[in-house]
Design a protein around this motif. Sequence first.
Motif, PDB file in Angstrom:
ATOM      1  N   ILE A   7      36.792  32.441  25.134  1.00 22.60           N
ATOM      2  CA  ILE A   7      38.077  31.751  24.966  1.00 22.60           C
ATOM      3  C   ILE A   7      39.198  32.572  25.602  1.00 22.60           C
ATOM      4  CG2 ILE A   7      39.753  30.861  23.266  1.00 22.60           C
ATOM      5  CD1 ILE A   7      37.076  29.469  23.003  1.00 22.60           C
ATOM      6  N   GLY A   8      39.982  31.953  26.466  1.00 22.73           N
ATOM      7  CA  GLY A   8      41.162  32.616  27.035  1.00 22.73           C
ATOM      8  C   GLY A   8      42.236  32.721  25.967  1.00 22.73           C
ATOM      9  N   LEU A   9      42.841  33.891  25.821  1.00 20.16           N
ATOM     10  CA  LEU A   9      43.824  34.084  24.750  1.00 20.16           C
ATOM     11  C   LEU A   9      45.262  34.024  25.258  1.00 20.16           C
ATOM     12  CD1 LEU A   9      42.199  36.939  22.621  1.00 20.16           C
ATOM     13  CD2 LEU A   9      41.971  34.461  22.380  1.00 20.16           C
ATOM     14  N   GLN A  10      45.438  33.795  26.564  1.00 22.90           N
ATOM     15  CA  GLN A  10      46.805  33.760  27.100  1.00 22.90           C
ATOM     16  C   GLN A  10      47.110  32.344  27.607  1.00 22.90           C
ATOM     17  OE1 GLN A  10      45.564  37.102  29.397  1.00 22.90           O
ATOM     18  NE2 GLN A  10      46.984  38.506  28.396  1.00 22.90           N
ATOM     19  N   TRP A  11      47.709  32.262  28.811  1.00 22.89           N
ATOM     20  CA  TRP A  11      48.062  30.931  29.325  1.00 22.89           C
ATOM     21  C   TRP A  11      47.072  30.480  30.412  1.00 22.89           C
ATOM     22  CZ3 TRP A  11      52.457  34.133  28.158  1.00 22.89           C
ATOM     23  CH2 TRP A  11      53.302  33.599  27.155  1.00 22.89           C
ATOM     24  N   GLY A  12      45.817  30.840  30.269  1.00 24.25           N
ATOM     25  CA  GLY A  12      44.809  30.436  31.249  1.00 24.25           C
ATOM     26  C   GLY A  12      44.635  31.477  32.348  1.00 24.25           C
ATOM     27  N   ASP A  13      43.583  31.287  33.156  1.00 17.47           N
ATOM     28  CA  ASP A  13      43.287  32.170  34.289  1.00 17.47           C
ATOM     29  C   ASP A  13      42.996  33.602  33.870  1.00 17.47           C
ATOM     30  OD1 ASP A  13      43.758  29.948  35.918  1.00 17.47           O
ATOM     31  OD2 ASP A  13      45.885  30.440  36.090  1.00 17.47           O
ATOM     32  N   GLU A  14      42.402  33.782  32.717  1.00 16.36           N
ATOM     33  CA  GLU A  14      42.092  35.133  32.226  1.00 16.36           C
ATOM     34  C   GLU A  14      40.808  35.684  32.840  1.00 16.36           C
ATOM     35  OE1 GLU A  14      42.481  32.469  30.288  1.00 16.36           O
ATOM     36  OE2 GLU A  14      44.130  32.792  28.884  1.00 16.36           O
ATOM     37  N   ALA A  15      40.206  34.931  33.748  1.00 22.57           N
ATOM     38  CA  ALA A  15      38.918  35.276  34.367  1.00 22.57           C
ATOM     39  C   ALA A  15      37.747  34.892  33.453  1.00 22.57           C
ATOM     40  CB  ALA A  15      38.845  36.747  34.780  1.00 22.57           C
ATOM     41  N   LYS A  16      37.897  33.739  32.811  1.00 20.31           N
ATOM     42  CA  LYS A  16      36.825  33.206  31.967  1.00 20.31           C
ATOM     43  C   LYS A  16      35.584  32.899  32.807  1.00 20.31           C
ATOM     44  CE  LYS A  16      39.655  29.892  30.888  1.00 20.31           C
ATOM     45  NZ  LYS A  16      40.891  30.390  31.508  1.00 20.31           N
ATOM     46  N   GLY A  17      35.832  32.348  34.028  1.00 19.83           N
ATOM     47  CA  GLY A  17      34.721  31.972  34.906  1.00 19.83           C
ATOM     48  C   GLY A  17      33.843  33.173  35.219  1.00 19.83           C
ATOM     49  N   LYS A  18      34.474  34.289  35.544  1.00 21.58           N
ATOM     50  CA  LYS A  18      33.704  35.506  35.844  1.00 21.58           C
ATOM     51  C   LYS A  18      32.878  35.925  34.630  1.00 21.58           C
ATOM     52  CE  LYS A  18      33.703  40.362  36.355  1.00 21.58           C
ATOM     53  NZ  LYS A  18      34.058  41.612  36.979  1.00 21.58           N
ATOM     54  N   LEU A  19      33.503  35.911  33.474  1.00 17.14           N
ATOM     55  CA  LEU A  19      32.814  36.368  32.271  1.00 17.14           C
ATOM     56  C   LEU A  19      31.653  35.434  31.908  1.00 17.14           C
ATOM     57  CD1 LEU A  19      33.222  38.753  30.394  1.00 17.14           C
ATOM     58  CD2 LEU A  19      34.386  37.224  28.824  1.00 17.14           C
ATOM     59  N   VAL A  20      31.888  34.132  32.033  1.00 22.13           N
ATOM     60  CA  VAL A  20      30.826  33.165  31.732  1.00 22.13           C
ATOM     61  C   VAL A  20      29.649  33.399  32.667  1.00 22.13           C
ATOM     62  CG1 VAL A  20      30.227  30.703  31.864  1.00 22.13           C
ATOM     63  CG2 VAL A  20      32.307  31.431  30.671  1.00 22.13           C
ATOM     64  N   ASP A  21      29.935  33.626  33.936  1.00 19.93           N
ATOM     65  CA  ASP A  21      28.859  33.885  34.900  1.00 19.93           C
ATOM     66  C   ASP A  21      28.060  35.120  34.470  1.00 19.93           C
ATOM     67  OD1 ASP A  21      27.523  33.855  37.617  1.00 19.93           O
ATOM     68  OD2 ASP A  21      28.568  35.788  37.698  1.00 19.93           O
ATOM     69  N   VAL A  22      28.757  36.159  34.053  1.00 19.97           N
ATOM     70  CA  VAL A  22      28.079  37.386  33.633  1.00 19.97           C
ATOM     71  C   VAL A  22      27.191  37.120  32.409  1.00 19.97           C
ATOM     72  CG1 VAL A  22      28.480  39.677  32.612  1.00 19.97           C
ATOM     73  CG2 VAL A  22      29.815  38.957  34.617  1.00 19.97           C
ATOM     74  N   PHE A  23      27.692  36.330  31.476  1.00 21.86           N
ATOM     75  CA  PHE A  23      26.961  36.082  30.227  1.00 21.86           C
ATOM     76  C   PHE A  23      25.896  35.000  30.351  1.00 21.86           C
ATOM     77  CE2 PHE A  23      30.143  38.617  28.159  1.00 21.86           C
ATOM     78  CZ  PHE A  23      29.424  39.194  27.121  1.00 21.86           C
ATOM     79  N   THR A  24      25.946  34.225  31.428  1.00 17.87           N
ATOM     80  CA  THR A  24      24.993  33.116  31.567  1.00 17.87           C
ATOM     81  C   THR A  24      23.548  33.602  31.479  1.00 17.87           C
ATOM     82  OG1 THR A  24      26.522  31.772  32.824  1.00 17.87           O
ATOM     83  CG2 THR A  24      24.208  31.286  33.131  1.00 17.87           C
ATOM     84  N   GLU A  25      23.279  34.769  32.040  1.00 21.72           N
ATOM     85  CA  GLU A  25      21.911  35.318  32.036  1.00 21.72           C
ATOM     86  C   GLU A  25      21.302  35.373  30.640  1.00 21.72           C
ATOM     87  OE1 GLU A  25      22.039  39.132  33.993  1.00 21.72           O
ATOM     88  OE2 GLU A  25      20.691  38.335  35.539  1.00 21.72           O
ATOM     89  N   GLN A  26      22.152  35.569  29.649  1.00 24.72           N
ATOM     90  CA  GLN A  26      21.642  35.706  28.268  1.00 24.72           C
ATOM     91  C   GLN A  26      21.620  34.368  27.522  1.00 24.72           C
ATOM     92  OE1 GLN A  26      24.257  38.641  26.433  1.00 24.72           O
ATOM     93  NE2 GLN A  26      24.354  39.730  28.363  1.00 24.72           N
ATOM     94  N   HIS A  27      21.818  33.260  28.256  1.00 24.45           N
ATOM     95  CA  HIS A  27      21.898  31.957  27.573  1.00 24.45           C
ATOM     96  C   HIS A  27      21.016  30.908  28.239  1.00 24.45           C
ATOM     97  CE1 HIS A  27      25.384  34.072  25.978  1.00 24.45           C
ATOM     98  NE2 HIS A  27      25.238  33.284  24.929  1.00 24.45           N
ATOM     99  N   ASP A  28      20.739  29.840  27.489  1.00 23.84           N
ATOM    100  CA  ASP A  28      19.925  28.739  28.019  1.00 23.84           C
ATOM    101  C   ASP A  28      20.799  27.593  28.513  1.00 23.84           C
ATOM    102  OD1 ASP A  28      17.409  29.927  27.081  1.00 23.84           O
ATOM    103  OD2 ASP A  28      18.225  29.510  25.080  1.00 23.84           O
ATOM    104  N   ILE A  29      21.982  27.466  27.918  1.00 28.22           N
ATOM    105  CA  ILE A  29      22.848  26.316  28.215  1.00 28.22           C
ATOM    106  C   ILE A  29      24.292  26.798  28.302  1.00 28.22           C
ATOM    107  CG2 ILE A  29      23.641  24.056  27.331  1.00 28.22           C
ATOM    108  CD1 ILE A  29      21.044  24.006  25.597  1.00 28.22           C
ATOM    109  N   VAL A  30      25.036  26.298  29.295  1.00 31.97           N
ATOM    110  CA  VAL A  30      26.471  26.600  29.386  1.00 31.97           C
ATOM    111  C   VAL A  30      27.238  25.283  29.279  1.00 31.97           C
ATOM    112  CG1 VAL A  30      28.303  27.707  30.726  1.00 31.97           C
ATOM    113  CG2 VAL A  30      25.978  28.580  30.884  1.00 31.97           C
TER     114      VAL A  30
END
Length: 445
Positions: A7-30
């Motif tokens: 979850i972005g805690l500011q006004w967006g563009d916190e680099a959520k996309g980068k973080l999701v990509d990094v964490f995707t490896e540990q998940h089955d569904i995004v």
Amino acid sequence: MPGTCVIGLQWGDEAKGKLVDVFTEQHDIVVRYAGGANAGHTVVSGGQTWKLSLIPSGILRNGVACVVTGGVVLDPAAVIKEIYGLESRGVTVTGKLQISDRAHVVFPWHIAEDKVLNESLSGGESIGTTGRGIGPCYRDKVGRSLAVRLGDMYRDDFPAKLAHIVAVKKRLLGVGQTDDLDATVILEQYQAYAERLRPYVADTTAFLLDAVEAGKRVLFEGAQGALLDIDHGTFPFVTSSNSSGLGVASGSGVPGRWVERVIGVVKAYSTRVGGGPMPTEQDNATGQYLRDRGNEYGTVTRRPRRCGWFDAVAARYTARLSGVDELAVMLLDVLGGLDEIKICTAYEIDGKRTSQFPSHADDLKKAVPVYEMLPGWQEDISTAQTEAELPATARRYLARIGELLGRPVTIVSVGPDRDQTITCHRPATAAAPWPSPPQPVPANA
Ligand code: GDP
Ligand code: IMO
Ligand code: MG
């Protein structure tokens, strides 16, 4: 319990996309569960840059299902373009992507309305929307009678429904704005979109409930940031969905009891694109320094982002609101080269000092930040792989953010590439009570 959310805690563009990509490896569904084509999420890997808007950032990895739920407002033309764009670069989408039949559809009138309404807010400052028809589409969803969901487009009564809506819209909007709204043309266009999207359409609520009950690991990809939340953000300078952690359950159809890990994402400083109050904004050389180093231009609209110091009052508020367990601090490298770095630890509003985030935008507008000064660093940190490799001053800065927000910093990003990510090994504090706000050091500047 299988769910993680970012979850972005500011006004967006916190680099959520980068973080999701990094964490995707540990998940089955995004899962993308809110917002629409107003989102622009960037992933950089192997020298390639990917801009995702409606499709979850998990799509770049194999063996992961990607789901767009009913909480998203879907511009069919935008998602089709995105699918083509990914496939033409060798990314498999078919077989991996599902889109909810409950997702509300963005039509040309939504985009036209967005343009008109965005021009000014009762004569005052404009919201500065992305112009993607987001607010008008959500408004029609709540209003119900003029709404179309993706699943409706496959029903026999779709032509009649569309003709009725176009007629009503023409009456409501006035001829000047709607000259080019031709029900027959739009029907043809949207039936073609429906055919193109048919392989992806599914009951994603059923799919996700089955998945969590079967123990699948699900990653929820927040869009926008919690300060843009329709109910709890800087209203009316917000987006039209619950973009804080509160929106995960309603947007996805997966109850909050399945989410065991909430990661709050912040930039190491603040940015905002569009109108509305931003107490720590630096409309000066410091702001320009951050904009230049952070390449702070909107992913969707290319507008220059407003830049300023880290606002711990705002981020502590949204961390609590989103039920955050831990923090990811992104773009830390951008702060390099500054002699000193400021953090806003309280506001002064009408001469009174407070650490509470105001509920009214006009009060936030009056807020004078109370800053704490921390020493900066001159070293290039973009190749650091561990926390120990960071300069002591950078570590101190991170620790202070953790202290002020009441949650540990567990991830640090020092560059856009997926490899420029540091994991900090700290004990989890899930469900720990929120400590009272630390006393600010009164060093106003
Ligand atoms: P999102 O909407 O939250 O996914 O964020 P955006 O993609 O709109 O904006 C984040 C920008 O920062 C993108 O251009 C990223 O490539 C870039 N980025 C991500 N992490 C870092 C980092 O640690 N350092 C720098 N310098 N850039 C980063
Ligand atoms: P991501 O997911 C930054 C902002 C707009 C405007 C306000 C309302 O990339 O973080 P809207 O078009 O939603 O009605 O605009 O919200 N906004 C964003 N700002 N990042 C976003 O998404 C945003 N999505 C909307 O600039 O101020
Ligand atoms: Mg973005």
